[in-house]
Design an enzyme around this catalytic site. Structure first.
Site, PDB file in Angstrom:
ATOM      1  N   GLU A 160      57.094  45.657  47.372  1.00  0.00           N
ATOM      2  CA  GLU A 160      56.631  46.011  48.702  1.00  0.00           C
ATOM      3  C   GLU A 160      57.573  45.505  49.792  1.00  0.00           C
ATOM      4  O   GLU A 160      57.758  44.297  49.957  1.00  0.00           O
ATOM      5  CB  GLU A 160      55.232  45.431  48.941  1.00  0.00           C
ATOM      6  CG  GLU A 160      54.197  45.871  47.914  1.00  0.00           C
ATOM      7  CD  GLU A 160      52.867  45.178  48.097  1.00  0.00           C
ATOM      8  OE1 GLU A 160      52.716  44.424  49.083  1.00  0.00           O
ATOM      9  OE2 GLU A 160      51.969  45.375  47.268  1.00  0.00           O
ATOM     10  N   HIS A 192      47.342  38.956  46.081  1.00  0.00           N
ATOM     11  CA  HIS A 192      47.585  39.831  44.940  1.00  0.00           C
ATOM     12  C   HIS A 192      49.012  39.697  44.433  1.00  0.00           C
ATOM     13  O   HIS A 192      49.910  39.217  45.118  1.00  0.00           O
ATOM     14  CB  HIS A 192      47.259  41.295  45.262  1.00  0.00           C
ATOM     15  CG  HIS A 192      48.068  41.898  46.375  1.00  0.00           C
ATOM     16  ND1 HIS A 192      47.920  41.548  47.696  1.00  0.00           N
ATOM     17  CD2 HIS A 192      49.037  42.852  46.361  1.00  0.00           C
ATOM     18  CE1 HIS A 192      48.744  42.242  48.445  1.00  0.00           C
ATOM     19  NE2 HIS A 192      49.443  43.044  47.661  1.00  0.00           N
ATOM     20  N   HIS A 245      51.403  37.161  47.000  1.00  0.00           N
ATOM     21  CA  HIS A 245      51.426  37.225  48.453  1.00  0.00           C
ATOM     22  C   HIS A 245      50.035  37.569  48.959  1.00  0.00           C
ATOM     23  O   HIS A 245      49.123  37.850  48.188  1.00  0.00           O
ATOM     24  CB  HIS A 245      52.476  38.215  48.963  1.00  0.00           C
ATOM     25  CG  HIS A 245      52.360  39.598  48.388  1.00  0.00           C
ATOM     26  ND1 HIS A 245      52.727  39.917  47.103  1.00  0.00           N
ATOM     27  CD2 HIS A 245      51.925  40.752  48.930  1.00  0.00           C
ATOM     28  CE1 HIS A 245      52.532  41.198  46.869  1.00  0.00           C
ATOM     29  NE2 HIS A 245      52.035  41.725  47.972  1.00  0.00           N
ATOM     30  N   HIS A 265      58.116  41.544  49.230  1.00  0.00           N
ATOM     31  CA  HIS A 265      57.375  40.892  48.152  1.00  0.00           C
ATOM     32  C   HIS A 265      57.630  41.697  46.886  1.00  0.00           C
ATOM     33  O   HIS A 265      57.112  42.806  46.721  1.00  0.00           O
ATOM     34  CB  HIS A 265      55.876  40.838  48.473  1.00  0.00           C
ATOM     35  CG  HIS A 265      55.583  40.142  49.771  1.00  0.00           C
ATOM     36  ND1 HIS A 265      54.657  40.621  50.679  1.00  0.00           N
ATOM     37  CD2 HIS A 265      56.106  39.020  50.315  1.00  0.00           C
ATOM     38  CE1 HIS A 265      54.609  39.804  51.728  1.00  0.00           C
ATOM     39  NE2 HIS A 265      55.481  38.823  51.532  1.00  0.00           N
ATOM     40  N   HIS A 319      37.608  45.788  49.605  1.00  0.00           N
ATOM     41  CA  HIS A 319      38.798  46.233  50.327  1.00  0.00           C
ATOM     42  C   HIS A 319      39.537  47.236  49.441  1.00  0.00           C
ATOM     43  O   HIS A 319      39.923  46.896  48.322  1.00  0.00           O
ATOM     44  CB  HIS A 319      39.670  45.000  50.611  1.00  0.00           C
ATOM     45  CG  HIS A 319      40.837  45.249  51.499  1.00  0.00           C
ATOM     46  ND1 HIS A 319      40.866  44.855  52.817  1.00  0.00           N
ATOM     47  CD2 HIS A 319      42.035  45.840  51.274  1.00  0.00           C
ATOM     48  CE1 HIS A 319      42.023  45.184  53.359  1.00  0.00           C
ATOM     49  NE2 HIS A 319      42.752  45.777  52.437  1.00  0.00           N
TER      50      HIS A 319
END
Length: 429
Positions: A336, A330, A366, A360, A287
């Site tokens: 964020e 992560h 999260h 976050h 990803h």
């Protein structure tokens, strides 16, 4: 209202006139500007900024901007500004339901509620993050922000934004950026509007470098559009509201300040249709980092670290093999703030609603909730189209400090942490 016309390109040197002959030829500031207009330069960077990042526009207007009465401080309502020190900042993951539409008339400026931010406009670093909810047009008053440029992300309802340099109509699924100091008025073609605002105190937004991606991909410059010149020649009793050093100030003015008849330059408001974003994604395995979805970036003095990035998570194909496809768990040094424009975000099964938001902060873990993790861990890895969705992120280098309102409002989801509590121990030795 003038017809809506646009000119395309990001950071282009535009030239536009609403009346033929209003633009001078051969020099920017002749002794007498055409048609009895006043010449005024509108600068968004220092005069000596390198040519590649220098932003300025020459305006030819009916009256210069200085023709107003003195400003007086007014109540800022729910708007807050850096430094954000109202309340302690917790390391907890935070999430909010959508703000309700007001039940009494509220225009765009009065409908702005600050969720948090960082930095300080006096130091020209950091951001403020706001949500607006409005149901009434701005009447006989205008607004400008001297503290930062405004990235507006509509979620519900269109905005008709009349600016000094022309008119933008912005719908959900589009964004617009209003440069620092630009005067504007917002009207609502529909009954109500709601959305998000990133007030950027730092370097102006620009397109990110593409590096090994090459010359094409992500947001294409030609898909950004700026307005053409459109002016008002109105006299009466008006107000200009300024956001300056974190406070709101109001001044009387006897004419509309949206009186620029012609302009040329590269400092202008612009809008962008998020549907034209050209996603780059993995076609093998794993990803990619969310930075691959960056639309605009405001760089910081630290190379590769943004004052703030604006990234989106639009409809796209997922084809990676032997890969956990939603965003993985992560923690990182960036901070964020996420919003949802439409649909469902692929990392959350429930609770993250269009018009809502999550935060976050630095090193707070999260990722997908328990239901999404279980489903994605067992899903057949066939090509899958994520459709009817549009989420976004303001990612910033400094911790986003929530406002007192954000920590006490009834739309704060106090149970947000529970979405991860169902993650089971699966370890086998």
């Amino acid at each position: 209202m003038a017809d809506l016309h646009y000119q395309s390109g990001f950071g282009n040197e535009f030239a536009t006139e609403a009346v033929a002959g209003a633009l001078p030829h051969g020099q920017n500031s002749p002794q007498q500007a055409p048609l009895g207009l006043y010449t005024e330069q509108y600068s968004g960077t220092a005069f000596t900024a390198p040519r590649a990042v220098n932003r300025r526009t020459w305006c030819y207007r009916i009256r210069p901007s200085v023709t107003h009465k003195p400003f007086e401080e007014i109540d800022a309502g729910m708007i807050r500004s850096g430094p954000f020190l109202e309340t302690p900042t917790p390391p907890n993951q935070l999430r909010w339901d959508p703000l309700p539409i007001p039940d009494k008339p509220v225009d765009f400026v009065d409908g702005i509620v600050t969720i948090g931010g960082n930095g300080d406009p006096a130091m020209q670093t950091g951001v403020a993050i706001h949500i607006y909810a409005a149901n009434s047009p701005m009447r006989d008053r205008f607004f400008y922000d001297a503290d930062g440029e405004l990235l507006i992300v509509p979620q519900l309802g269109r905005l008709l934004i009349s600016t000094e340099l022309g008119i933008l109509q912005v719908s959900p699924g589009e964004i617009c950026v209003l440069p620092r100091g630009l005067k504007f008025r917002v009207e609502l073609p529909g009954d109500a509007a709601r959305g998000y605002i990133c007030e950027n105190y730092g370097a102006p937004f620009r397109l990110p470098d593409l590096g090994p991606i090459g010359a094409n991909g992500l947001a294409n410059p030609r898909d950004f559009v700026a307005p053409v010149a459109a002016f008002e020649d109105r006299e009466g009793s008006f107000r200009v509201i300024a956001k300056f050093m974190g406070q709101l100030w109001s001044a009387e003015i006897d004419h509309s300040p949206l009186d620029v008849v012609a302009w040329h330059g590269n400092l202008a408001p612009y809008k962008y249709d998020l549907a034209t974003f050209n996603c780059i994604n993995s076609v093998s395995f794993d990803h990619p980092d969310p930075s691959i979805f960056t639309v605009l970036t405001s760089p910081s003095p630290v190379a590769g670290t943004a004052n703030v990035d604006f990234a989106i998570f639009p409809p796209r194909w997922l084809v990676a093999e032997h890969t956990f496809r939603p965003p993985w768990f992560h923690r990182n040094v960036m901070n964020e703030f996420m919003g949802l424009i439409a649909g469902q975000y692929d990392a959350k099964a429930e609770g993250f609603l269009p018009g809502g938001a999550s935060l976050h902060n630095c090193m707070s873990g999260h990722g997908p909730d328990a239901e999404t993790y279980e489903r994605a861990s067992r899903a057949p890895l066939q090509p899958q189209k994520l459709d009817a969705t549009m989420a976004f992120m303001f990612e910033t280098q400094l911790v986003v400090r929530p406002t007192k309102f954000a920590m006490e409002t009834r739309v704060l989801q106090h149970e947000y942490y529970e979405c991860w509590q169902g993650l089971k121990k699966n370890f086998r030795s």
